[in-house]
Design an enzyme around this catalytic site. Sequence first.
Site, PDB file in Angstrom:
ATOM      1  N   GLU A   1       0.868  -1.330   0.090  1.00 34.83           N
ATOM      2  CA  GLU A   1      -0.013   0.110  -0.131  1.00 34.83           C
ATOM      3  C   GLU A   1       1.006   1.122  -0.029  1.00 34.83           C
ATOM      4  O   GLU A   1       2.021   0.803   0.256  1.00 34.83           O
ATOM      5  CB  GLU A   1      -0.813   0.175   1.297  1.00 34.83           C
ATOM      6  CG  GLU A   1      -1.893  -0.812   1.296  1.00 34.83           C
ATOM      7  CD  GLU A   1      -2.132  -1.506   2.712  1.00 34.83           C
ATOM      8  OE1 GLU A   1      -2.111  -0.581   3.595  1.00 34.83           O
ATOM      9  OE2 GLU A   1      -2.745  -2.291   2.825  1.00 34.83           O
TER      10      GLU A   1
ATOM     11  N   LYS B   1       2.046   4.736   1.441  1.00 32.81           N
ATOM     12  CA  LYS B   1       2.204   5.204   3.046  1.00 32.81           C
ATOM     13  C   LYS B   1       1.673   6.690   3.111  1.00 32.81           C
ATOM     14  O   LYS B   1       2.383   7.580   2.540  1.00 32.81           O
ATOM     15  CB  LYS B   1       3.566   5.275   3.553  1.00 32.81           C
ATOM     16  CG  LYS B   1       3.780   5.670   4.898  1.00 32.81           C
ATOM     17  CD  LYS B   1       4.969   5.191   5.321  1.00 32.81           C
ATOM     18  CE  LYS B   1       5.189   5.183   7.062  1.00 32.81           C
ATOM     19  NZ  LYS B   1       4.899   6.452   7.356  1.00 32.81           N
TER      20      LYS B   1
ATOM     21  N   ASP C   1       0.483  10.147   4.217  1.00 31.60           N
ATOM     22  CA  ASP C   1       1.310  11.324   5.226  1.00 31.60           C
ATOM     23  C   ASP C   1      -0.016  12.091   5.781  1.00 31.60           C
ATOM     24  O   ASP C   1      -0.125  13.108   5.370  1.00 31.60           O
ATOM     25  CB  ASP C   1       2.188  12.018   4.407  1.00 31.60           C
ATOM     26  CG  ASP C   1       2.985  12.626   5.293  1.00 31.60           C
ATOM     27  OD1 ASP C   1       2.992  12.148   6.688  1.00 31.60           O
ATOM     28  OD2 ASP C   1       3.921  13.566   4.949  1.00 31.60           O
TER      29      ASP C   1
ATOM     30  N   TYR D   1      -6.811   1.230   6.341  1.00 39.24           N
ATOM     31  CA  TYR D   1      -5.848   0.309   6.102  1.00 39.24           C
ATOM     32  C   TYR D   1      -5.597  -0.728   6.804  1.00 39.24           C
ATOM     33  O   TYR D   1      -4.523  -1.313   6.659  1.00 39.24           O
ATOM     34  CB  TYR D   1      -4.486   1.104   5.571  1.00 39.24           C
ATOM     35  CG  TYR D   1      -4.134   2.104   6.585  1.00 39.24           C
ATOM     36  CD1 TYR D   1      -3.535   1.398   7.675  1.00 39.24           C
ATOM     37  CD2 TYR D   1      -3.924   3.287   6.450  1.00 39.24           C
ATOM     38  CE1 TYR D   1      -2.908   2.378   9.022  1.00 39.24           C
ATOM     39  CE2 TYR D   1      -3.203   4.086   7.482  1.00 39.24           C
ATOM     40  CZ  TYR D   1      -2.887   3.715   8.724  1.00 39.24           C
ATOM     41  OH  TYR D   1      -2.296   4.434   9.636  1.00 39.24           O
TER      42      TYR D   1
ATOM     43  N   CYS E   1      10.226  50.065  -5.165  1.00 42.86           N
ATOM     44  CA  CYS E   1       9.235  49.196  -5.246  1.00 42.86           C
ATOM     45  C   CYS E   1       8.717  48.809  -6.738  1.00 42.86           C
ATOM     46  O   CYS E   1       8.802  49.800  -7.634  1.00 42.86           O
ATOM     47  CB  CYS E   1       7.742  49.913  -4.814  1.00 42.86           C
ATOM     48  SG  CYS E   1       6.223  48.951  -4.960  1.00 42.86           S
TER      49      CYS E   1
ATOM     50  N   CYS F   1       7.207  48.499   1.078  1.00 42.50           N
ATOM     51  CA  CYS F   1       6.858  49.800   0.327  1.00 42.50           C
ATOM     52  C   CYS F   1       5.930  50.828   1.210  1.00 42.50           C
ATOM     53  O   CYS F   1       5.041  50.561   1.542  1.00 42.50           O
ATOM     54  CB  CYS F   1       6.274  49.472  -1.133  1.00 42.50           C
ATOM     55  SG  CYS F   1       5.550  51.133  -1.838  1.00 42.50           S
TER      56      CYS F   1
ATOM     57  N   CYS G   1       0.333  53.041  -4.088  1.00 40.46           N
ATOM     58  CA  CYS G   1       1.014  51.781  -4.477  1.00 40.46           C
ATOM     59  C   CYS G   1      -0.301  51.041  -4.977  1.00 40.46           C
ATOM     60  O   CYS G   1      -1.039  50.507  -4.130  1.00 40.46           O
ATOM     61  CB  CYS G   1       1.952  51.321  -3.615  1.00 40.46           C
ATOM     62  SG  CYS G   1       2.855  49.705  -4.220  1.00 40.46           S
TER      63      CYS G   1
HETATM   64  S1  IVH Z   1      -0.238  -0.138   8.555  1.00 35.14           S
HETATM   65  C1  IVH Z   1       1.214  -1.844  13.034  1.00 35.14           C
HETATM   66  N1  IVH Z   1      -0.572   1.275   6.468  1.00 35.14           N
HETATM   67  O1  IVH Z   1       2.383   5.001   9.273  1.00 35.14           O
HETATM   68  C2  IVH Z   1       1.286  -0.741  11.902  1.00 35.14           C
HETATM   69  N2  IVH Z   1       0.387   2.328   8.228  1.00 35.14           N
HETATM   70  O2  IVH Z   1       4.819   4.501  10.930  1.00 35.14           O
HETATM   71  C3  IVH Z   1      -0.006  -0.557  11.057  1.00 35.14           C
HETATM   72  N3  IVH Z   1       0.638   4.864   7.800  1.00 35.14           N
HETATM   73  O3  IVH Z   1       1.104   5.077  12.503  1.00 35.14           O
HETATM   74  C4  IVH Z   1       0.404   0.500  10.235  1.00 35.14           C
HETATM   75  N4  IVH Z   1      -0.120   4.518   5.584  1.00 35.14           N
HETATM   76  O4  IVH Z   1      -0.239   6.152  10.563  1.00 35.14           O
HETATM   77  C5  IVH Z   1       0.127   1.268   7.683  1.00 35.14           C
HETATM   78  N5  IVH Z   1      -0.837   2.192   4.207  1.00 35.14           N
HETATM   79  C6  IVH Z   1      -0.622   2.083   5.503  1.00 35.14           C
HETATM   80  C7  IVH Z   1      -0.107   3.579   6.086  1.00 35.14           C
HETATM   81  C8  IVH Z   1       0.280   3.293   7.525  1.00 35.14           C
HETATM   82  C9  IVH Z   1       0.435   5.309   6.583  1.00 35.14           C
HETATM   83  C10 IVH Z   1       1.006   5.381   8.930  1.00 35.14           C
HETATM   84  C11 IVH Z   1       0.493   4.993  10.226  1.00 35.14           C
HETATM   85  C12 IVH Z   1       1.118   4.343  11.235  1.00 35.14           C
HETATM   86  C13 IVH Z   1       2.586   5.019  10.434  1.00 35.14           C
HETATM   87  C14 IVH Z   1       3.599   3.979  10.874  1.00 35.14           C
END
Ligand code: IVH
Length: 670
Positions: A114, A116, A118, A226, A407, A425, A431
Amino acid sequence: MTEDEARKRIGALTEQINQHNYLYYVRDKPIISDYEFDQLLQTLIKLEQQFPQLLLPDSPTQRVGGTITREFPSVAHQYPMLSLGNTYSEEELRDFDGRVAKGLEGAAYEYFCELKFDGVSISLIYENGLLTQAITRGDGVRGDNVIANVRTIRSIPLRVTAPDVPARFEVRGEVFLPKKEFERLNRELEELGEETYANARNTASGTLKLQDSREVARRRLDCFAYYLLGESRTSVTHEEAIHLLENWGFQVSPTYRKCPTLEDVVAYIHHWEKRRADLPLETDGVVIKVNNLAHQQQLGFTAKSPRWAISYKYKPENACTPLRGITYQVGRTGAITPVAELEPVFLAGTTVKRASLHNANEIARLDLHEGDFVFVEKGGEIIPKVTGVETTRRRPGARPVSYITRCPECHAELVRKDGEAAHYCPNESGCPPQIKGRIEHFIHRKAMDIDSLGERTIGMLYEKGLVRHAADLYRLTKADLLSLEGFKDKSAQNVLDGIAHSRQIPFERVLFALGIRYVGQTVAQKLARHFKSADRLAAATVDELLQAPEVGDIIAQSVFAYFRNPNRLHELQLLQAAGLQFQSTVAEPEKKSDVLSNRSFVISGVFKHYEREQIQDLIVAHGGRVLSGVSGKVDFLLAGDNMGPAKREKAEKLGVKIISEEEFEKMLNG
Ligand code: IVH
């Protein structure tokens, strides 16, 4: 309608609207119009008002917010919220794979990948199908229950009705502020001349902790699920769990993929490296999970993270491109912002042509020379930044960038005030961008709310010499407006109606609309309440200004200077003559006693029994003063919950007595 009929109708509407919500926000396939949706919601709202006892716990009306949470209860996680180990190279990834293979003692296994996301992780607890808690990560062991705020996120089901749902389960996901919502928020702040948010992640995290869920609803957070947890076995693989989540109505990002081999994992990583820029949120890497849940159990956890999952982090993307030149923007307050004009370069999904250089100090820090090749980076921030210079590619004899002294719009000589990084300015009345900027601020939704006017019309009115300051708006005639390109009778009348209507806007918003430096919405409110009229405010000395709640030195000086500026005073007179509200209609708190006379207070944090304003009123009503910052002049720091540690430290250092809400109440009672 009888109560019984209402119960049936409310039940049916709740279910129906929740289903439409799901189709719209999760499936992206609405089957009714926004108008029809609103009609249904309005009907439900009315019925719930009529029969408040029949409101259902999963009512979609909670999505619009309206709850104030003073303190989010801290709760223990049933399953600790762990972090993930990080890898930055294929080599480290192979090491991880080696550990997995070893841990599984030769058994065949596969991965599930998956992105990650943010954002901010959240744990959603469902009991008997109903969302009952939404807990932030906190320290991993305990977090805060922010359920009222999470209910406003429309892609999170308030109730799960599928036949196979366990009595209790937990869903982990990532709450995020979609890029386009983040940009919308910042545009709004920019229009107001207020400081913008640095990045979407921090804004999402701050938003989840807001006390007023109505404001949370307005920001339109979103969520990707997730991870499914619970006592009862619902699936054999993570993949099945993800499909369950989808079937139960959760929003899962469709970017996942099952990867039977490590090569597939690597291909997945490369596949998304560039494409992830097109997603609605920031992603900083990939999460690689062992798919089989029995395998996950066998591998277990270290103290900090699972042994069955790891993240692969993308390097922040950067590019090197020649600097074509520097342009300078002039804001409403006259502040100058230098902008790097770049040779267009493709970076993280968009073509970058410009990057902010903030101020002259930043240019000096980078030691920027004309024609330099510069590195631009797009981290979590939307606006790219220049992070450095490739000095090896500098042309011999290239001249250092010299900051402008005049300016770019009106050629007035720039000034730089003590202690400020920005150049200004000073030609505020001549202006163009400053003049137009002040009028744009004046008509803003949160100020005079003249929404029939916009930036374009202001521009045309300015070009024609029809407006030079806000007061001119009140002298516009229909003929003036009809002389503008694209205006017809109806649109001209709309503008005139909007302007006429603004005469009713209360004093506090008029004060904000004036655009006095450092006087944002809140400060304007405090000043209006404290001084009651523009005349009294204009006559106030700096010392008197400092007596107003939450007004410190900088604000007091700025307000004082504003009312000593003949141009501003003239404008003010014209606005007064135009019939705007320059008197506060908010009733003055009645004088109750003198028990707090000669005592000054700083209020910080949130309180159990009072709104902040109520405390301010109480102090004033009992003869005391409210100051904005902790200093030697302060007698008491009235500390509520969540007070910042810096304030406490400063008070302790200066010997300012720190008192609680209860102690304050005792003082009031003598
Ligand atoms: S699984 C036991 N899947 O990353 C760990 N985490 O550094 C289960 N995060 O606190 C986490 N995308 O906030 C998982 N596809 C994803 C994620 C994800 C972002 C974040 C999550 C977690 C942090 C871990």
